[in-house]
Design a protein around this motif. Sequence first.
Motif, PDB file in Angstrom:
ATOM      1  N   VAL A 178       0.874  -1.169   0.000  1.00 55.57           N
ATOM      2  CA  VAL A 178       0.000   0.000   0.000  1.00 55.57           C
ATOM      3  C   VAL A 178       0.912   1.220   0.000  1.00 55.57           C
ATOM      4  N   PHE A 179       0.784   2.044  -1.024  1.00 54.25           N
ATOM      5  CA  PHE A 179       1.582   3.262  -1.149  1.00 54.25           C
ATOM      6  C   PHE A 179       0.651   4.442  -0.889  1.00 54.25           C
ATOM      7  N   ARG A 180       0.977   5.232   0.107  1.00 53.54           N
ATOM      8  CA  ARG A 180       0.136   6.370   0.495  1.00 53.54           C
ATOM      9  C   ARG A 180       0.738   7.653  -0.049  1.00 53.54           C
ATOM     10  N   PHE A 181       0.015   8.327  -0.930  1.00 55.53           N
ATOM     11  CA  PHE A 181       0.516   9.558  -1.547  1.00 55.53           C
ATOM     12  C   PHE A 181      -0.291  10.739  -1.031  1.00 55.53           C
ATOM     13  N   TYR A 191      -4.796  12.401   1.554  1.00 55.38           N
ATOM     14  CA  TYR A 191      -3.870  11.497   0.891  1.00 55.38           C
ATOM     15  C   TYR A 191      -4.679  10.412   0.197  1.00 55.38           C
ATOM     16  N   ARG A 192      -3.996   9.671  -0.659  1.00 56.30           N
ATOM     17  CA  ARG A 192      -4.665   8.614  -1.414  1.00 56.30           C
ATOM     18  C   ARG A 192      -3.807   7.357  -1.355  1.00 56.30           C
ATOM     19  N   ASP A 193      -4.430   6.215  -1.108  1.00 58.89           N
ATOM     20  CA  ASP A 193      -3.729   4.940  -1.068  1.00 58.89           C
ATOM     21  C   ASP A 193      -3.798   4.252  -2.426  1.00 58.89           C
ATOM     22  N   VAL A 194      -2.649   3.754  -2.866  1.00 54.66           N
ATOM     23  CA  VAL A 194      -2.535   3.068  -4.157  1.00 54.66           C
ATOM     24  C   VAL A 194      -1.846   1.735  -3.919  1.00 54.66           C
ATOM     25  N   GLU A 195      -2.338   0.678  -4.541  1.00 57.31           N
ATOM     26  CA  GLU A 195      -1.639  -0.606  -4.463  1.00 57.31           C
ATOM     27  C   GLU A 195      -0.573  -0.653  -5.557  1.00 57.31           C
ATOM     28  N   LEU A 196       0.667  -0.811  -5.150  1.00 63.12           N
ATOM     29  CA  LEU A 196       1.771  -0.961  -6.099  1.00 63.12           C
ATOM     30  C   LEU A 196       2.181  -2.424  -6.143  1.00 63.12           C
ATOM     31  N   ARG A 197       2.225  -2.980  -7.336  1.00 68.45           N
ATOM     32  CA  ARG A 197       2.594  -4.382  -7.532  1.00 68.45           C
ATOM     33  C   ARG A 197       3.932  -4.473  -8.250  1.00 68.45           C
ATOM     34  N   SER A 198       4.450  -5.683  -8.308  1.00 65.49           N
ATOM     35  CA  SER A 198       5.719  -5.916  -8.978  1.00 65.49           C
ATOM     36  C   SER A 198       5.635  -5.485 -10.441  1.00 65.49           C
ATOM     37  N   GLY A 199       6.581  -4.654 -10.865  1.00 63.44           N
ATOM     38  CA  GLY A 199       6.596  -4.133 -12.231  1.00 63.44           C
ATOM     39  C   GLY A 199       5.947  -2.787 -12.391  1.00 63.44           C
ATOM     40  N   ASP A 200       5.278  -2.287 -11.339  1.00 68.77           N
ATOM     41  CA  ASP A 200       4.591  -0.994 -11.438  1.00 68.77           C
ATOM     42  C   ASP A 200       5.577   0.164 -11.404  1.00 68.77           C
ATOM     43  N   LEU A 201       5.182   1.234 -12.070  1.00 68.74           N
ATOM     44  CA  LEU A 201       5.928   2.496 -12.098  1.00 68.74           C
ATOM     45  C   LEU A 201       5.079   3.579 -11.450  1.00 68.74           C
ATOM     46  N   PHE A 202       5.726   4.408 -10.626  1.00 69.29           N
ATOM     47  CA  PHE A 202       5.059   5.578 -10.068  1.00 69.29           C
ATOM     48  C   PHE A 202       6.023   6.751 -10.226  1.00 69.29           C
ATOM     49  N   VAL A 218       3.035  -3.733   3.671  1.00 65.93           N
ATOM     50  CA  VAL A 218       3.470  -4.660   2.627  1.00 65.93           C
ATOM     51  C   VAL A 218       2.521  -5.849   2.653  1.00 65.93           C
ATOM     52  N   LEU A 219       2.221  -6.406   1.481  1.00 64.23           N
ATOM     53  CA  LEU A 219       1.288  -7.524   1.354  1.00 64.23           C
ATOM     54  C   LEU A 219       2.076  -8.803   1.070  1.00 64.23           C
ATOM     55  N   PRO A 220       2.460  -9.554   2.111  1.00 65.49           N
ATOM     56  CA  PRO A 220       3.325 -10.723   1.931  1.00 65.49           C
ATOM     57  C   PRO A 220       2.693 -11.776   1.020  1.00 65.49           C
ATOM     58  N   GLY A 221       3.566 -12.471   0.288  1.00 59.07           N
ATOM     59  CA  GLY A 221       3.113 -13.575  -0.547  1.00 59.07           C
ATOM     60  C   GLY A 221       2.484 -13.169  -1.854  1.00 59.07           C
ATOM     61  N   THR A 222       2.607 -11.902  -2.243  1.00 61.08           N
ATOM     62  CA  THR A 222       1.964 -11.428  -3.470  1.00 61.08           C
ATOM     63  C   THR A 222       2.944 -11.262  -4.629  1.00 61.08           C
ATOM     64  N   ALA A 223       4.224 -11.571  -4.416  1.00 59.13           N
ATOM     65  CA  ALA A 223       5.213 -11.420  -5.485  1.00 59.13           C
ATOM     66  C   ALA A 223       4.990 -12.472  -6.569  1.00 59.13           C
ATOM     67  N   PRO A 224       5.298 -12.152  -7.835  1.00 62.67           N
ATOM     68  CA  PRO A 224       5.206 -13.171  -8.884  1.00 62.67           C
ATOM     69  C   PRO A 224       6.140 -14.333  -8.559  1.00 62.67           C
ATOM     70  N   PRO A 225       5.648 -15.569  -8.527  1.00 63.50           N
ATOM     71  CA  PRO A 225       6.506 -16.704  -8.156  1.00 63.50           C
ATOM     72  C   PRO A 225       7.764 -16.813  -9.005  1.00 63.50           C
ATOM     73  N   ALA A 226       7.664 -16.492 -10.295  1.00 66.14           N
ATOM     74  CA  ALA A 226       8.813 -16.630 -11.185  1.00 66.14           C
ATOM     75  C   ALA A 226       9.948 -15.671 -10.850  1.00 66.14           C
ATOM     76  N   LEU A 227       9.643 -14.604 -10.105  1.00 59.06           N
ATOM     77  CA  LEU A 227      10.675 -13.627  -9.774  1.00 59.06           C
ATOM     78  C   LEU A 227      11.630 -14.170  -8.716  1.00 59.06           C
ATOM     79  N   GLY A 228      11.144 -15.040  -7.840  1.00 62.72           N
ATOM     80  CA  GLY A 228      12.009 -15.616  -6.820  1.00 62.72           C
ATOM     81  C   GLY A 228      12.426 -14.635  -5.746  1.00 62.72           C
ATOM     82  N   LEU A 229      11.528 -13.726  -5.383  1.00 60.66           N
ATOM     83  CA  LEU A 229      11.834 -12.718  -4.370  1.00 60.66           C
ATOM     84  C   LEU A 229      10.788 -12.788  -3.262  1.00 60.66           C
TER      85      LEU A 229
END
Length: 243
Positions: A178-181, A191-202, A218-229
Motif C-alpha cells: 500500500v503506497f500512500r501519496f 492522501y490517497r492509497d494506491v496498491e503498487l505491484r511488482s513491475g509498477d511504475l510511479f 506490505v502484502l506478503p506472498g503477493t510477489a510473482p513466483p517466477a521472480l524468486g523474491l
Amino acid sequence: MERPHPRDLPPDPDRAPPPGQPAELFPRERAEIAPGAVHVPDWLDPERQLALLTACRAWARPPAGLRTVRLPGGAAMTARQVCLGLHWYPYGYARTAVDGDGEPVKPMPGWLAELGREAVAAAGAGAVVAPPEPGDPAAYDIALINFYDADARMGMHRDAEERSPAPVVSLSLGDSCVFRFGNTVSRARPYRDVELRSGDLFVFGGPARRAFHSVPKVLPGTAPPALGLTGRLNITLRVSGLG
C-alpha cells in the motif's frame, strides 16, 4: 522490429493472481493520482523485472552495501537500504557510506539513468517536468534501493534533499504494498492509497514533487513466483542537482 511497450501487451497468462485473489476482469490502467503524480501498472515486463532484481542483489553486497538506516533520534528504519551515485543519510547526501561501512558509494549505471528518463516519458504529461535528455548533466544520478520484509514500513516523508525539480521515479519489485501519496503541506490528510505491484511504475514531479508519501503496509506472498523474491524492493531514481 520495434519492441512493443509492456503496457501495450495483453495480460501475461502465466502471471497468476496472488493466492485467494480472483483474476481481474479488467486490466489495471494508467492513472493520475494527483496533479503531477502518475501510476503506470505493469510497466516492467517479467524479463526486465528479473534483470533489475539481479542487479539489486549485486548492489546490495559490500562494500557500501545494504544497511539499516538510523534516524537522528536513534530509531532504526525497518526498510533496509543501499544507494548508488550518492549515499543518502538522514538528511543529506555523501559520496561514501557515512552511516555504513564508510566505503565509496557504488556508481550510478548509465542504463539505470536512462531507465529513469524512459520512465518519465512513459508517465506522460501528468509528470509535468520533462525528463533529462541522455548526456545531460541533470540526468538521473541517484538511486535509493529499499528492501522491505513482511513487517517493514516507511513513515510519511518527502524527498527534499535534492536541488533538482526533476520528477522522482519509483519502481516496484516483489511483494505488493500500500503506497500512500499525500499533499505538500503536511503528513495529514488529504492522501490517497494506491496498491503498487511488482513491475509498477510511479512518477511524481511538478506540483507533486515535494508531496509527503509513505508505505504503511506490505502484502506478503503477493510477489510473482517466477521472480524468486520474498519481500519488496523499491528502486527510487532521483536527479540530485548537486553538481
